[in-house]
Scaffold this motif. Structure first.
Motif, PDB file in Angstrom:
ATOM      1  N   GLY A  86       0.683   3.652  -3.107  1.00 47.35           N
ATOM      2  CA  GLY A  86       0.260   5.032  -2.884  1.00 47.35           C
ATOM      3  C   GLY A  86       1.261   6.045  -3.399  1.00 47.35           C
ATOM      4  O   GLY A  86       0.891   7.040  -4.037  1.00 47.35           O
ATOM      5  N   LEU A 106       0.821  -1.210   0.000  1.00 49.24           N
ATOM      6  CA  LEU A 106       0.000   0.000   0.000  1.00 49.24           C
ATOM      7  C   LEU A 106       0.855   1.259   0.000  1.00 49.24           C
ATOM      8  O   LEU A 106       0.517   2.237  -0.674  1.00 49.24           O
ATOM      9  CB  LEU A 106      -0.947   0.000   1.202  1.00 49.24           C
ATOM     10  CG  LEU A 106      -2.126  -0.949   1.110  1.00 49.24           C
ATOM     11  CD1 LEU A 106      -2.823  -1.068   2.463  1.00 49.24           C
ATOM     12  CD2 LEU A 106      -3.102  -0.507   0.037  1.00 49.24           C
ATOM     13  N   GLU A 142      -6.586  -0.052  -0.630  1.00 54.36           N
ATOM     14  CA  GLU A 142      -6.816  -0.393   0.775  1.00 54.36           C
ATOM     15  C   GLU A 142      -7.988  -1.366   0.910  1.00 54.36           C
ATOM     16  O   GLU A 142      -7.921  -2.319   1.692  1.00 54.36           O
ATOM     17  CB  GLU A 142      -7.088   0.873   1.581  1.00 54.36           C
ATOM     18  CG  GLU A 142      -5.863   1.736   1.778  1.00 54.36           C
ATOM     19  CD  GLU A 142      -6.176   3.074   2.434  1.00 54.36           C
ATOM     20  OE1 GLU A 142      -7.278   3.222   3.027  1.00 54.36           O
ATOM     21  OE2 GLU A 142      -5.327   3.971   2.350  1.00 54.36           O
ATOM     22  N   ASP A 187      -5.988   9.471  -4.908  1.00 51.89           N
ATOM     23  CA  ASP A 187      -6.703   9.095  -3.686  1.00 51.89           C
ATOM     24  C   ASP A 187      -7.719   7.984  -3.932  1.00 51.89           C
ATOM     25  O   ASP A 187      -7.890   7.097  -3.099  1.00 51.89           O
ATOM     26  CB  ASP A 187      -7.395  10.312  -3.063  1.00 51.89           C
ATOM     27  CG  ASP A 187      -6.416  11.273  -2.415  1.00 51.89           C
ATOM     28  OD1 ASP A 187      -5.251  10.884  -2.171  1.00 51.89           O
ATOM     29  OD2 ASP A 187      -6.831  12.421  -2.139  1.00 51.89           O
ATOM     30  N   LYS A 220      -5.761   4.788  -4.218  1.00 49.09           N
ATOM     31  CA  LYS A 220      -5.260   4.373  -2.905  1.00 49.09           C
ATOM     32  C   LYS A 220      -6.381   3.782  -2.044  1.00 49.09           C
ATOM     33  O   LYS A 220      -6.189   2.764  -1.370  1.00 49.09           O
ATOM     34  CB  LYS A 220      -4.574   5.546  -2.202  1.00 49.09           C
ATOM     35  CG  LYS A 220      -3.260   5.926  -2.884  1.00 49.09           C
ATOM     36  CD  LYS A 220      -2.474   6.963  -2.122  1.00 49.09           C
ATOM     37  CE  LYS A 220      -3.009   8.341  -2.313  1.00 49.09           C
ATOM     38  NZ  LYS A 220      -2.152   9.397  -1.732  1.00 49.09           N
ATOM     39  N   ASP A 236       0.548   8.679  -6.446  1.00 56.86           N
ATOM     40  CA  ASP A 236       0.787  10.122  -6.288  1.00 56.86           C
ATOM     41  C   ASP A 236       1.698  10.675  -7.379  1.00 56.86           C
ATOM     42  O   ASP A 236       1.555  11.826  -7.785  1.00 56.86           O
ATOM     43  CB  ASP A 236       1.395  10.417  -4.916  1.00 56.86           C
ATOM     44  CG  ASP A 236       0.387  10.277  -3.785  1.00 56.86           C
ATOM     45  OD1 ASP A 236      -0.835  10.400  -4.035  1.00 56.86           O
ATOM     46  OD2 ASP A 236       0.830  10.044  -2.643  1.00 56.86           O
TER      47      ASP A 236
END
Length: 112
Positions: A79, A75, A99, A92, A95, A83
């Motif tokens: 992430g 993760l 999750e 986002d 991400k 980005d």
């Protein structure tokens, strides 16, 4: 995808999993197929396209050595890569989906 996997096969925690399963040459046919499959997966999950018919949990359950710490690192790297590639709003969303998938896998693994 490719940027993430370039990082993953150099990562101290993640590299052994990917290299053991697919190898260390991102230009190999095995990696090409894996990245193509994951592109289909993300198109299906993010855009609702009918591109992925696999079972992402089932594909990873056969790897009993995957642990919560592995997914934590995945993760983090995922992430960071999101980005770098996308504007914040889209990164986002990726991400959050990552999750959710991680939690789904870990919850399934507990039941097995």
């Amino acid at each position: 995808m490719t940027l993430f996997y370039k990082k993953a096969i150099e990562d101290e925690i993640l590299a052994p999993f990917f290299i053991d399963e697919i190898g260390d040459d991102l230009s190999s046919e095995d990696w090409f197929e894996h990245i193509d499959l994951l592109a289909d997966f993300w198109l299906a999950k993010m855009l609702g396209e009918n591109t992925y018919y696999g079972n992402f949990v089932g594909a990873h359950v056969k790897m009993p050595h995957l642990k919560r710490e592995t997914f934590t690192r995945w993760l983090e790297l995922f992430g960071t890569t999101a980005d770098e590639v996308y504007v914040a709003e889209i990164a986002d969303v990726f991400k959050k989906k990552g999750e959710q998938f991680s939690k789904q896998f870990l919850n399934t693994k507990k039941k097995i």
